[in-house]
Scaffold this active site. Structure first.
Site, mmCIF file in Angstrom:
data_model
loop_
_atom_site.group_PDB
_atom_site.id
_atom_site.type_symbol
_atom_site.label_atom_id
_atom_site.label_comp_id
_atom_site.label_asym_id
_atom_site.label_seq_id
_atom_site.Cartn_x
_atom_site.Cartn_y
_atom_site.Cartn_z
ATOM 1 N N LYS A 4 9.401 -8.148 1.067
ATOM 2 C CA LYS A 4 10.132 -7.934 -0.185
ATOM 3 C C LYS A 4 11.532 -7.362 0.020
ATOM 4 O O LYS A 4 12.428 -7.621 -0.767
ATOM 5 C CB LYS A 4 9.335 -6.996 -1.103
ATOM 6 C CG LYS A 4 8.150 -7.668 -1.757
ATOM 7 C CD LYS A 4 7.288 -6.669 -2.502
ATOM 8 C CE LYS A 4 7.370 -6.869 -3.974
ATOM 9 N NZ LYS A 4 6.409 -6.064 -4.736
ATOM 10 N N GLY A 27 4.615 8.497 -4.706
ATOM 11 C CA GLY A 27 4.984 7.385 -3.833
ATOM 12 C C GLY A 27 6.496 7.215 -3.807
ATOM 13 O O GLY A 27 7.187 7.612 -4.756
ATOM 14 N N ALA A 28 6.982 6.633 -2.724
ATOM 15 C CA ALA A 28 8.434 6.439 -2.589
ATOM 16 C C ALA A 28 8.737 5.120 -1.880
ATOM 17 O O ALA A 28 9.765 4.982 -1.231
ATOM 18 C CB ALA A 28 9.051 7.615 -1.839
ATOM 19 N N GLY A 29 7.845 4.137 -2.029
ATOM 20 C CA GLY A 29 8.057 2.821 -1.419
ATOM 21 C C GLY A 29 8.683 1.860 -2.428
ATOM 22 O O GLY A 29 9.345 2.274 -3.389
ATOM 23 N N GLY A 30 8.426 0.563 -2.213
ATOM 24 C CA GLY A 30 9.025 -0.470 -3.062
ATOM 25 C C GLY A 30 8.618 -0.355 -4.525
ATOM 26 O O GLY A 30 9.448 -0.521 -5.423
ATOM 27 N N ASP A 63 9.009 -7.295 -10.961
ATOM 28 C CA ASP A 63 8.136 -6.122 -11.138
ATOM 29 C C ASP A 63 8.676 -5.258 -12.279
ATOM 30 O O ASP A 63 7.917 -4.595 -12.986
ATOM 31 C CB ASP A 63 8.086 -5.282 -9.856
ATOM 32 C CG ASP A 63 7.256 -5.955 -8.771
ATOM 33 O OD1 ASP A 63 6.370 -6.752 -9.108
ATOM 34 O OD2 ASP A 63 7.504 -5.664 -7.578
ATOM 35 N N TYR A 101 -4.130 -2.626 -9.042
ATOM 36 C CA TYR A 101 -4.919 -3.398 -10.010
ATOM 37 C C TYR A 101 -6.279 -3.832 -9.469
ATOM 38 O O TYR A 101 -7.106 -4.351 -10.211
ATOM 39 C CB TYR A 101 -4.138 -4.613 -10.528
ATOM 40 C CG TYR A 101 -3.766 -5.616 -9.469
ATOM 41 C CD1 TYR A 101 -2.490 -5.629 -8.921
ATOM 42 C CD2 TYR A 101 -4.688 -6.557 -9.011
ATOM 43 C CE1 TYR A 101 -2.140 -6.539 -7.940
ATOM 44 C CE2 TYR A 101 -4.348 -7.473 -8.032
ATOM 45 C CZ TYR A 101 -3.074 -7.459 -7.500
ATOM 46 O OH TYR A 101 -2.733 -8.361 -6.534
ATOM 47 N N SER A 159 -1.920 -14.145 -7.420
ATOM 48 C CA SER A 159 -0.861 -15.011 -7.966
ATOM 49 C C SER A 159 -1.242 -16.491 -7.994
ATOM 50 O O SER A 159 -0.989 -17.161 -9.004
ATOM 51 C CB SER A 159 0.441 -14.780 -7.209
ATOM 52 O OG SER A 159 0.878 -13.465 -7.460
HETATM 53 P P1 ATR Z 1 4.958 -0.585 -1.782
HETATM 54 O O1 ATR Z 1 6.082 -1.540 -1.548
HETATM 55 O O2 ATR Z 1 3.693 -1.234 -2.273
HETATM 56 O O3 ATR Z 1 5.353 0.591 -2.598
HETATM 57 P P2 ATR Z 1 5.306 0.847 0.708
HETATM 58 O O4 ATR Z 1 6.762 0.608 0.627
HETATM 59 O O5 ATR Z 1 4.615 0.669 2.015
HETATM 60 O O6 ATR Z 1 4.523 -0.075 -0.321
HETATM 61 O O7 ATR Z 1 5.013 2.324 0.147
HETATM 62 C C1 ATR Z 1 3.758 2.872 0.165
HETATM 63 C C2 ATR Z 1 3.786 4.266 -0.466
HETATM 64 O O8 ATR Z 1 2.447 4.752 -0.475
HETATM 65 C C3 ATR Z 1 4.602 5.292 0.304
HETATM 66 O O9 ATR Z 1 5.154 6.205 -0.608
HETATM 67 C C4 ATR Z 1 3.546 5.978 1.193
HETATM 68 O O10 ATR Z 1 3.859 7.294 1.589
HETATM 69 P P3 ATR Z 1 4.770 7.578 2.892
HETATM 70 O O11 ATR Z 1 6.194 7.376 2.463
HETATM 71 O O12 ATR Z 1 4.486 8.980 3.273
HETATM 72 O O13 ATR Z 1 4.326 6.587 3.932
HETATM 73 C C5 ATR Z 1 2.389 6.006 0.226
HETATM 74 N N1 ATR Z 1 1.100 6.118 0.919
HETATM 75 C C6 ATR Z 1 0.480 5.167 1.645
HETATM 76 N N2 ATR Z 1 -0.706 5.628 2.113
HETATM 77 C C7 ATR Z 1 -0.826 6.914 1.684
HETATM 78 C C8 ATR Z 1 -1.835 7.927 1.811
HETATM 79 N N3 ATR Z 1 -2.969 7.694 2.482
HETATM 80 N N4 ATR Z 1 -1.624 9.098 1.181
HETATM 81 C C9 ATR Z 1 -0.496 9.334 0.482
HETATM 82 N N5 ATR Z 1 0.495 8.422 0.321
HETATM 83 C C10 ATR Z 1 0.327 7.227 0.910
#
Ligand code: ATR
Length: 290
Positions: free
Chosen positions: A73, A133-136, A109, A234, A24
């Site tokens: 965040k 994935g299920a994070g932010g 985003d 990225y 950034s």
């Molecule tokens: P962001 O805000 O960038 O999405 P986050 O909220 O920490 O970051 O979310 C990270 C995501 O990557 C989560 O879905 C995480 O899975 P978990 O909910 O099981 O923690 C996923 N993730 C991180 N490392 C992983 C790995 N080695 N294998 C599979 N999923 C992974």
């Protein structure tokens, strides 16, 4: 009477921890230079428990606006005076505007995701989409997909299925969208799910530098010709996940466009000016796509 707070310092920045790998500062300082604007954008490495103090400092110093990245965040929301409707629904803020001491949070985003996917809208809208994935990042994706692209079904695939399930319950209620399904990230179970998806998105950090040999899925034959595969990572631009997808004939999209467009929307919120997107996009690609 003089305002208690001023916000005309033309100082911008990013709060996070760690912060040294952020692109950034490079993007925003280059944009200001190209437009001949008197702004400076600085990285602020803020210790995890110092966010509240950092925000007080920002108000006192009259910093115009800033980005927020991990790990703040979500937690920043409770310290802001207001948040945009979409940031409130997503539960995550990446951009803050300081107007005379009043901090407003936004989630840009969504703009980055929209701009990346919009050219392919006709190819996948009304069809099935899978998000790993299920994070932010996944939350911003689910919001943007439901709001702008109307998929027939969203599969959320996550290492921890319970987190995917919470996301499903949340968005089903908040956005009245009833077509979310959840899966554990377990190769054999998800192959048919991925095979029936027109769009597949990696919203995990797996594959990011320095672990560039990693991919959230490593099994062959999971991708198919004419699928669209988007990686929100990225750095590197060409992840193992995208290489596997391209090897099977899929159309691949890396995370650079999302990065640039989320930045462009933030820049506009702070300065009222359009970022010179093509020039910034080219400059970032030069760094990330050797
Ligand atoms: P962001 O805000 O960038 O999405 P986050 O909220 O920490 O970051 O979310 C990270 C995501 O990557 C989560 O879905 C995480 O899975 P978990 O909910 O099981 O923690 C996923 N993730 C991180 N490392 C992983 C790995 N080695 N294998 C599979 N999923 C992974």
């Amino acid at each position: 009477m003089q305002d208690k707070f001023h916000t005309n310092t033309n100082i911008l920045g990013i709060l996070g921890h760690p912060i040294k790998h952020s692109y950034s500062p490079f993007m925003h300082n280059l944009a200001a230079e190209l437009l001949n604007l008197d702004y400076i954008y600085l990285p602020f490495d803020v210790p995890q428990d110092s966010l509240k103090d950092a925000l007080k400092g920002i108000i006192a110093l009259g910093i115009t606006g800033f980005n927020v990245t991990l790990p703040f965040k979500e937690g920043i929301i409770s310290y802001l005076h207001s948040v945009s409707e979409e940031a409130a629904i997503i539960g995550s803020v990446n951009t803050v505007v300081n107007e005379l001491g009043k901090l407003t949070g936004y989630n840009t985003d969504t703009t980055g995701i929209y701009e990346t996917l919009a050219p392919y809208k006709d190819d996948f809208s009304g069809l099935e989409v899978s998000i790993i994935g299920a994070g932010g990042a996944a939350r911003a994706l689910v919001y943007t997909l439901i709001r702008h692209f109307k998929p027939s079904r969203i599969n959320i695939i996550n290492r921890t299925e319970q987190k995917a399930e919470s996301l499903k319950i949340y968005f089903t209620d908040k956005m009245k969208y009833e077509y979310i399904h959840t899966y554990e990230l377990f190769p054999h179970e998800i192959i048919p799910v991925l095979n029936s998806s027109k769009l597949i998105i990696n919203a995990t950090s797996v594959g990011m530098l320095p672990d560039t040999d990693d991919s959230p899925i490593n099994t062959p034959k999971i991708f198919m010709k004419n699928q669209i595969v988007f990686d929100t990572v990225y750095n590197p631009a060409d992840t193992r996940f995208l290489q596997l997808a391209r090897g099977e004939g899929a159309i691949t999209l890396n995370g650079i466009k999302m990065l640039v467009h989320q930045g462009a929307r933030a820049f506009e919120l702070w300065t009222g000016q359009q970022m010179p997107i093509e020039a910034i996009y080219d400059a970032v690609r030069k760094h990330l796509e050797p």
